[in-house]
Design an enzyme around this catalytic site. Sequence first.
Site, PDB file in Angstrom:
ATOM      1  N   SER A 139       0.837  -1.193   0.000  1.00 21.96           N
ATOM      2  CA  SER A 139       0.000   0.000   0.000  1.00 21.96           C
ATOM      3  C   SER A 139       0.876   1.249   0.000  1.00 21.96           C
ATOM      4  O   SER A 139       1.995   1.232   0.527  1.00 21.96           O
ATOM      5  CB  SER A 139      -0.850  -0.034   1.265  1.00 21.96           C
ATOM      6  OG  SER A 139      -1.411   1.218   1.517  1.00 21.96           O
ATOM      7  N   TYR A 164      -1.673  -1.052  11.009  1.00 22.54           N
ATOM      8  CA  TYR A 164      -1.927  -1.627   9.678  1.00 22.54           C
ATOM      9  C   TYR A 164      -0.777  -1.266   8.728  1.00 22.54           C
ATOM     10  O   TYR A 164      -0.211  -2.121   8.048  1.00 22.54           O
ATOM     11  CB  TYR A 164      -3.265  -1.112   9.118  1.00 22.54           C
ATOM     12  CG  TYR A 164      -3.427  -1.356   7.639  1.00 22.54           C
ATOM     13  CD1 TYR A 164      -3.679  -2.639   7.157  1.00 22.54           C
ATOM     14  CD2 TYR A 164      -3.303  -0.318   6.705  1.00 22.54           C
ATOM     15  CE1 TYR A 164      -3.813  -2.877   5.793  1.00 22.54           C
ATOM     16  CE2 TYR A 164      -3.432  -0.548   5.346  1.00 22.54           C
ATOM     17  CZ  TYR A 164      -3.686  -1.826   4.897  1.00 22.54           C
ATOM     18  OH  TYR A 164      -3.799  -2.069   3.550  1.00 22.54           O
ATOM     19  N   LYS A 168       2.335  -3.600   6.631  1.00 20.05           N
ATOM     20  CA  LYS A 168       2.715  -3.593   5.203  1.00 20.05           C
ATOM     21  C   LYS A 168       4.224  -3.375   5.069  1.00 20.05           C
ATOM     22  O   LYS A 168       4.891  -4.023   4.263  1.00 20.05           O
ATOM     23  CB  LYS A 168       1.943  -2.507   4.443  1.00 20.05           C
ATOM     24  CG  LYS A 168       0.453  -2.795   4.311  1.00 20.05           C
ATOM     25  CD  LYS A 168       0.178  -4.050   3.499  1.00 20.05           C
ATOM     26  CE  LYS A 168      -1.275  -4.443   3.476  1.00 20.05           C
ATOM     27  NZ  LYS A 168      -1.541  -5.807   3.037  1.00 20.05           N
TER      28      LYS A 168
HETATM   29  P1  NAD Z   1     -10.794  -7.404   1.586  1.00 22.76           P
HETATM   30  O1  NAD Z   1     -10.978  -7.381   3.068  1.00 22.76           O
HETATM   31  O2  NAD Z   1     -11.980  -7.248   0.731  1.00 22.76           O
HETATM   32  O3  NAD Z   1     -10.025  -8.735   1.155  1.00 22.76           O
HETATM   33  C1  NAD Z   1      -9.092  -9.386   1.991  1.00 22.76           C
HETATM   34  C2  NAD Z   1      -9.548 -10.841   2.106  1.00 22.76           C
HETATM   35  O4  NAD Z   1      -8.613 -11.553   2.915  1.00 22.76           O
HETATM   36  C3  NAD Z   1     -10.907 -10.978   2.777  1.00 22.76           C
HETATM   37  O5  NAD Z   1     -11.741 -11.772   1.958  1.00 22.76           O
HETATM   38  C4  NAD Z   1     -10.616 -11.680   4.101  1.00 22.76           C
HETATM   39  O6  NAD Z   1     -11.655 -12.550   4.480  1.00 22.76           O
HETATM   40  C5  NAD Z   1      -9.314 -12.409   3.790  1.00 22.76           C
HETATM   41  N1  NAD Z   1      -8.430 -12.650   4.932  1.00 22.76           N
HETATM   42  C6  NAD Z   1      -7.995 -11.777   5.865  1.00 22.76           C
HETATM   43  N2  NAD Z   1      -7.159 -12.391   6.718  1.00 22.76           N
HETATM   44  C7  NAD Z   1      -7.060 -13.677   6.313  1.00 22.76           C
HETATM   45  C8  NAD Z   1      -6.325 -14.802   6.779  1.00 22.76           C
HETATM   46  N3  NAD Z   1      -5.554 -14.747   7.857  1.00 22.76           N
HETATM   47  N4  NAD Z   1      -6.432 -15.959   6.107  1.00 22.76           N
HETATM   48  C9  NAD Z   1      -7.220 -16.054   5.004  1.00 22.76           C
HETATM   49  N5  NAD Z   1      -7.950 -15.031   4.525  1.00 22.76           N
HETATM   50  C10 NAD Z   1      -7.854 -13.852   5.173  1.00 22.76           C
HETATM   51  O7  NAD Z   1      -9.696  -6.279   1.254  1.00 22.76           O
HETATM   52  P2  NAD Z   1      -9.178  -5.754  -0.149  1.00 22.76           P
HETATM   53  O8  NAD Z   1      -9.556  -4.330  -0.257  1.00 22.76           O
HETATM   54  O9  NAD Z   1      -9.541  -6.693  -1.232  1.00 22.76           O
HETATM   55  O10 NAD Z   1      -7.622  -5.781   0.123  1.00 22.76           O
HETATM   56  C11 NAD Z   1      -6.789  -6.824  -0.369  1.00 22.76           C
HETATM   57  C12 NAD Z   1      -5.357  -6.510   0.001  1.00 22.76           C
HETATM   58  O11 NAD Z   1      -4.985  -5.241  -0.535  1.00 22.76           O
HETATM   59  C13 NAD Z   1      -5.085  -6.410   1.505  1.00 22.76           C
HETATM   60  O12 NAD Z   1      -3.824  -6.962   1.765  1.00 22.76           O
HETATM   61  C14 NAD Z   1      -5.085  -4.914   1.752  1.00 22.76           C
HETATM   62  O13 NAD Z   1      -4.314  -4.584   2.880  1.00 22.76           O
HETATM   63  C15 NAD Z   1      -4.445  -4.418   0.476  1.00 22.76           C
HETATM   64  N6  NAD Z   1      -4.762  -3.021   0.169  1.00 22.76           N
HETATM   65  C16 NAD Z   1      -6.069  -2.623   0.037  1.00 22.76           C
HETATM   66  C17 NAD Z   1      -6.359  -1.302  -0.235  1.00 22.76           C
HETATM   67  C18 NAD Z   1      -7.788  -0.830  -0.359  1.00 22.76           C
HETATM   68  O14 NAD Z   1      -8.009   0.385  -0.283  1.00 22.76           O
HETATM   69  N7  NAD Z   1      -8.753  -1.709  -0.565  1.00 22.76           N
HETATM   70  C19 NAD Z   1      -5.328  -0.361  -0.394  1.00 22.76           C
HETATM   71  C20 NAD Z   1      -4.003  -0.803  -0.267  1.00 22.76           C
HETATM   72  C21 NAD Z   1      -3.731  -2.135   0.013  1.00 22.76           C
HETATM   73  N1  UFG Z   2     -12.946  10.646   3.627  1.00 20.71           N
HETATM   74  C1  UFG Z   2     -13.932  11.535   3.939  1.00 20.71           C
HETATM   75  N2  UFG Z   2     -15.087  11.057   4.459  1.00 20.71           N
HETATM   76  C2  UFG Z   2     -15.303   9.729   4.686  1.00 20.71           C
HETATM   77  C3  UFG Z   2     -14.270   8.822   4.357  1.00 20.71           C
HETATM   78  C4  UFG Z   2     -13.100   9.319   3.840  1.00 20.71           C
HETATM   79  O1  UFG Z   2     -13.783  12.749   3.743  1.00 20.71           O
HETATM   80  O2  UFG Z   2     -16.368   9.363   5.201  1.00 20.71           O
HETATM   81  C5  UFG Z   2     -11.696  11.155   3.054  1.00 20.71           C
HETATM   82  C6  UFG Z   2     -10.482  10.849   3.897  1.00 20.71           C
HETATM   83  O3  UFG Z   2     -10.295  11.835   4.894  1.00 20.71           O
HETATM   84  C7  UFG Z   2      -9.381  10.815   2.849  1.00 20.71           C
HETATM   85  C8  UFG Z   2     -10.095  10.334   1.584  1.00 20.71           C
HETATM   86  O4  UFG Z   2     -11.468  10.514   1.814  1.00 20.71           O
HETATM   87  O5  UFG Z   2      -8.941  12.113   2.628  1.00 20.71           O
HETATM   88  C9  UFG Z   2      -9.832   8.868   1.306  1.00 20.71           C
HETATM   89  O6  UFG Z   2     -10.103   8.127   2.484  1.00 20.71           O
HETATM   90  P1  UFG Z   2     -10.202   6.539   2.488  1.00 20.71           P
HETATM   91  O7  UFG Z   2     -10.524   6.144   3.891  1.00 20.71           O
HETATM   92  O8  UFG Z   2     -11.116   6.065   1.420  1.00 20.71           O
HETATM   93  O9  UFG Z   2      -8.744   6.104   2.063  1.00 20.71           O
HETATM   94  P2  UFG Z   2      -7.334   6.405   2.722  1.00 20.71           P
HETATM   95  O10 UFG Z   2      -6.564   7.174   1.708  1.00 20.71           O
HETATM   96  O11 UFG Z   2      -7.462   6.994   4.064  1.00 20.71           O
HETATM   97  O12 UFG Z   2      -6.755   4.950   2.929  1.00 20.71           O
HETATM   98  C10 UFG Z   2      -6.946   3.911   1.950  1.00 20.71           C
HETATM   99  C11 UFG Z   2      -7.094   2.570   2.665  1.00 20.71           C
HETATM  100  C12 UFG Z   2      -5.817   2.199   3.354  1.00 20.71           C
HETATM  101  C13 UFG Z   2      -4.689   2.231   2.379  1.00 20.71           C
HETATM  102  C14 UFG Z   2      -4.618   3.576   1.692  1.00 20.71           C
HETATM  103  C15 UFG Z   2      -3.579   3.568   0.620  1.00 20.71           C
HETATM  104  O13 UFG Z   2      -8.129   2.649   3.617  1.00 20.71           O
HETATM  105  O14 UFG Z   2      -5.935   0.884   3.832  1.00 20.71           O
HETATM  106  O15 UFG Z   2      -5.875   3.867   1.082  1.00 20.71           O
HETATM  107  O16 UFG Z   2      -3.794   2.537  -0.269  1.00 20.71           O
HETATM  108  F1  UFG Z   2      -3.536   2.019   3.032  1.00 20.71           F
END
Ligand code: NAD
Ligand code: UFG
Length: 359
Positions: A139, A164, A168
């Site tokens: 991330s 979190y 990473k």
């Molecule tokens: P998500 O929660 O939809 O998917 C993650 C999946 O992993 C879930 O289905 C959950 O049940 C499973 N899981 C969690 N822990 C587990 C374990 N110990 N064993 C087996 N399964 C497990 O989240 P996502 O948005 O699809 O994110 C996927 C990956 O991308 C994660 O590693 C997350 O940290 C990373 N990521 C997501 C975002 C975002 O904004 N969505 C941004 C940056 C990085």
């Molecule tokens: N925001 C609002 N109102 C809300 C939710 C979010 O104004 O109700 C704003 C936040 O303050 C931020 C922007 O929208 O400025 C994006 O917020 P998100 O929570 O959607 O995303 P973040 O950038 O905070 O973080 C996300 C994931 C993290 C990941 C990161 C980088 O939640 O897990 O992107 O990939 F690490």
Amino acid sequence: MDIKSSILVTGGAGYIGSHTAVALVEAGFRVVLLDNLCNSELSAVEGVRSLVNAGRGASVEVPFYEVDCRDREGVSEVFRSELKKGTRITGVIHFAALKAVGESVEKPDLYYDNNIGGTKVLLDVMKEFEVESLVFSSSCTVYGEPKIVPVDENSPFLPSESPYGFTKQECEKLIEEHSKTNDIPKLNSALLRYFNPIGAHPSSLIGESPKGIPNNLVPYLCLSAAGTISPLTVFGTDYPTPDGSCVRDYLHVMDLAEAHVAAIQYLIAKSLSSDLTGSSHTRAFNLGTGSGVSVLEVIAAFEKATGIPVPHVLGKRREGDVVSIWAEASRAKSELQWHATRSLEEALKDAWNWQKKSK
Ligand code: NAD
Ligand code: UFG
């Protein structure tokens, strides 16, 4: 028996994992999904199966294992079961992790155990079964509050804002360390640093289904537009940005899914091009569009794309938010031949269609 190869997708029932599974099958890969369903539902696996079989004569099998990544025996058993069926897992895409930033502050040990512990087990099992290719979900949170934007992959890791983010950073280091100390079998890995994935598959058969009240902007915004939740609060309008709200790099989850296909192809090519004595290879890639967009601009783009007004109020800053971050994404373009092609409006329209279908 004719041995076929496949890609293991951990977290394959989750948001990004399910979209990636579909993209992999479309690119000709066989996929095996593993998930403990702690943040997802079996219906996502059914969605993947429907999508990959739509319009095909022969049926495409998508095996699913309900297993926790920390369960060493359970993960090994997935590799063994597939071998018994004549399928060798030759690459892994590791999505499985907990990702709620706020929850990680309340329960840091759970995050360390689940995210770092799960990655350690997976690396051990990959070594046992001589799997050489690993794509890891990282991330942009590893960069903390960057001093210069856009951030490139050489930007330093700054102290993370949350447990979190720390997981990473630690997982990236763990994978790099494992690569350095394990040349036989090799471990080639791509550390993919996502910016802000949004949107859903255009079919609306799979999408983002956070449990409870969403923390992230776009899922909350969609519920607010649907009138099923209180108005969206814009967290902070006094930041040093053009309109005072925070700036992020939002990319369509379909673009992100395609980046994983490019990354696994890159790793397979690396494996094939190096001989047995070649050393392991680790490379980090930013995955974003390369453009920063503010929260207020996201609201305006949603209203333009869908014609639906977003009830919202201007509120206080959210603790721990980075002010501005977007990607310098040229490495992915030159080395993975990948760049984001879908617009913000398209992503928001797809998110809205998914919201309408899943309510
Ligand atoms: P998500 O929660 O939809 O998917 C993650 C999946 O992993 C879930 O289905 C959950 O049940 C499973 N899981 C969690 N822990 C587990 C374990 N110990 N064993 C087996 N399964 C497990 O989240 P996502 O948005 O699809 O994110 C996927 C990956 O991308 C994660 O590693 C997350 O940290 C990373 N990521 C997501 C975002 C975002 O904004 N969505 C941004 C940056 C990085
Ligand atoms: N925001 C609002 N109102 C809300 C939710 C979010 O104004 O109700 C704003 C936040 O303050 C931020 C922007 O929208 O400025 C994006 O917020 P998100 O929570 O959607 O995303 P973040 O950038 O905070 O973080 C996300 C994931 C993290 C990941 C990161 C980088 O939640 O897990 O992107 O990939 F690490």
